[in-house]
Scaffold this motif. Structure first.
Motif, short mmCIF file in Angstrom:
data_model
loop_
_atom_site.label_atom_id
_atom_site.label_comp_id
_atom_site.label_asym_id
_atom_site.label_seq_id
_atom_site.Cartn_x
_atom_site.Cartn_y
_atom_site.Cartn_z
N THR A 1 -13.61 14.71 8.20
CA THR A 1 -13.85 13.39 7.02
C THR A 1 -13.29 14.23 5.00
O THR A 1 -13.36 15.43 5.21
CB THR A 1 -14.58 12.87 6.90
OG1 THR A 1 -15.39 13.45 6.39
CG2 THR A 1 -15.16 11.99 8.20
N GLN A 2 -12.80 13.48 4.55
CA GLN A 2 -12.92 13.76 3.37
C GLN A 2 -14.04 12.97 2.54
O GLN A 2 -13.84 11.22 3.04
CB GLN A 2 -11.67 13.34 2.26
CG GLN A 2 -10.43 13.92 2.49
CD GLN A 2 -9.98 13.89 2.43
OE1 GLN A 2 -9.12 13.21 1.54
NE2 GLN A 2 -8.47 15.66 1.92
N GLN B 1 -1.74 2.35 5.58
CA GLN B 1 -0.95 3.33 5.65
C GLN B 1 -0.69 2.61 7.33
O GLN B 1 0.62 3.31 7.52
CB GLN B 1 -1.66 4.36 5.70
CG GLN B 1 -2.32 4.77 4.66
CD GLN B 1 -3.13 6.00 4.47
OE1 GLN B 1 -4.29 6.62 5.13
NE2 GLN B 1 -2.61 7.51 4.44
N PRO C 1 -9.11 11.14 6.84
CA PRO C 1 -7.68 11.35 5.87
C PRO C 1 -6.24 11.05 6.19
O PRO C 1 -5.66 11.08 5.94
CB PRO C 1 -7.52 12.64 5.02
CG PRO C 1 -8.35 13.27 6.08
CD PRO C 1 -9.22 12.31 6.89
N ASP C 2 -6.17 11.91 7.58
CA ASP C 2 -5.20 12.34 8.53
C ASP C 2 -4.79 11.18 9.06
O ASP C 2 -5.40 10.13 10.03
CB ASP C 2 -5.73 12.88 9.07
CG ASP C 2 -4.18 13.81 9.85
OD1 ASP C 2 -3.10 12.70 9.25
OD2 ASP C 2 -3.61 14.50 10.53
N LEU D 1 -15.99 10.29 -0.24
CA LEU D 1 -14.84 9.70 -1.46
C LEU D 1 -16.41 9.32 -2.65
O LEU D 1 -17.34 8.21 -1.48
CB LEU D 1 -14.41 8.65 -1.53
CG LEU D 1 -13.75 7.89 -2.90
CD1 LEU D 1 -12.62 8.75 -3.25
CD2 LEU D 1 -13.04 6.71 -2.31
N PRO E 1 -2.42 7.88 -1.61
CA PRO E 1 -1.94 9.99 -0.72
C PRO E 1 -0.81 9.74 -1.58
O PRO E 1 -0.23 11.41 -2.00
CB PRO E 1 -2.73 9.67 0.03
CG PRO E 1 -2.46 8.80 0.49
CD PRO E 1 -2.28 7.59 0.31
N VAL F 1 -12.28 2.07 1.58
CA VAL F 1 -11.15 2.93 2.43
C VAL F 1 -10.90 2.77 3.40
O VAL F 1 -9.12 2.55 3.93
CB VAL F 1 -12.48 3.88 2.17
CG1 VAL F 1 -11.82 4.65 3.78
CG2 VAL F 1 -12.72 4.43 1.43
N GLN G 1 -6.67 2.88 4.75
CA GLN G 1 -5.96 3.21 5.96
C GLN G 1 -5.21 1.74 6.19
O GLN G 1 -4.10 2.62 7.21
CB GLN G 1 -7.21 3.26 7.19
CG GLN G 1 -8.21 4.49 6.20
CD GLN G 1 -9.16 4.99 7.29
OE1 GLN G 1 -9.92 3.63 8.15
NE2 GLN G 1 -9.90 5.92 7.41
#
Length: 300
Positions: free
Chosen positions: A187-188, A104, A240-241, A190, A17, A97, A101
């Motif tokens: 949530t997001q 990140q 997503p955060d 996909l 992102p 996914v 994560q």
């Protein structure tokens, strides 16, 4: 350099992102008729260790035994306790996914041991499934005889949730009113299209789950093997955060592995796979928060 996050195929890498998220490494092991010299695999892993210090490899549960054996051989030949091989039973898109994560979180102040053991914790917050045209060969989610029989009806489609809790419903008039259990947090969503035509994910699931956003990704090649059919549309909903993910991992008590000495959360070390002593397992957290703890950790 942050701990390296590695996957077993390039299509398990999702675009980050932001420009700060580290790239994932790809450890391509031999599959089928493709033969890759062991020396090349050893060289790749050695270079990652030299550059990053520690390597966390996410392995799909559907990975062919030859490919998994190669990864364990590399770890054994290098005699390194700085390589974590995590076999997680998430569908391929869900695994991609999770890899994002971890990439990140690798920029945060977590030690390699905490980051590796956090993978199992975060997997419980990924809602991964697929829309399938048939469940006759599906063996990763419980399927009743009646549902098997319905697969033979032309035009049948099924919505399957594989994680965190298996669930299967039939779509269409016969399944009117049936819904997949929704996440209890933001949530997001996909999704990735295979050889199936359906707008159920974007038109129905996204609305019922009240997701914050919907995006499309390429379908991983491993998905057809995992779901036992190429006629599918895979999906994964996740937090997503990055600040929320950080809070989740930080909220679990840290332990020290009695075997290799690395920090960990939960009941098992991600690097040496040693469990906490049995007397500790009976009274300490497994790394999965209760529903009440989840709401407190994630917030409103």
């Amino acid at each position: 350099m942050p701990t390296a996050i590695a996957v077993t195929a390039p299509d398990l890498i999702l675009p980050p992102p932001d420009r700060h998220t580290p790239a994932a490494a790809v450890l391509q092991a031999p599959q089928g008729r493709t033969t890759r010299p062991l020396e090349a695999s050893l060289s790749d892993m050695h270079a990652l260790l030299e550059q990053h210090g520690y390597v966390i490899v996410l392995c799909p549960a559907s990975l062919p035994s030859q490919a998994l054996h190669r990864l364990h051989t590399v770890r054994g030949v290098l005699e390194s306790d700085r390589i974590a091989l995590l076999d997680l039973d998430l569908p391929p898109l869900g695994l991609a996914v999770l890899a994002l994560q971890l990439r990140q979180l690798s920029l945060c102040d977590f030690s390699p041991g905490v980051l590796a053991s956090a993978a199992r914790l975060l997997a419980h917050y990924i809602y991964a499934g697929a829309v399938l045209s048939s469940v006759t060969k599906l063996d990763r989610v419980p399927v009743s005889l009646k549902q098997h029989a319905k697969s033979w009806v032309p035009g049948s489609q099924f919505a399957v949730l594989a994680a965190p809790k298996p669930q299967l419903i039939r779509l269409g008039n016969a399944g009117q009113g049936a819904r997949l259990e929704a996440p209890g947090f933001a949530t997001q969503l996909l999704f990735a299209k295979g050889q199936l035509q359906s707008d159920w994910i974007t038109a129905t699931l996204a609305r019922s789950w009240r997701v914050q956003g919907v995006a499309e990704a390429p379908l991983p090649a491993e998905s057809a093997r995992w779901w036992a059919t190429g006629k599918l549309i895979e999906f994964a909903a996740a937090i997503p955060d990055i600040s929320v993910l950080y809070q989740l991992v930080s909220s679990v008590k840290r332990e020290e592995c009695h075997w290799c000495g690395l920090e960990l959360i939960g009941d098992r070390c991600g690097f040496c796979n040693a469990p906490l002593p049995q007397y500790e397992n009976q009274s300490r957290s497994t790394g999965v928060l209760t529903p009440g703890q989840q709401r407190k950790a994630i917030g409103p």
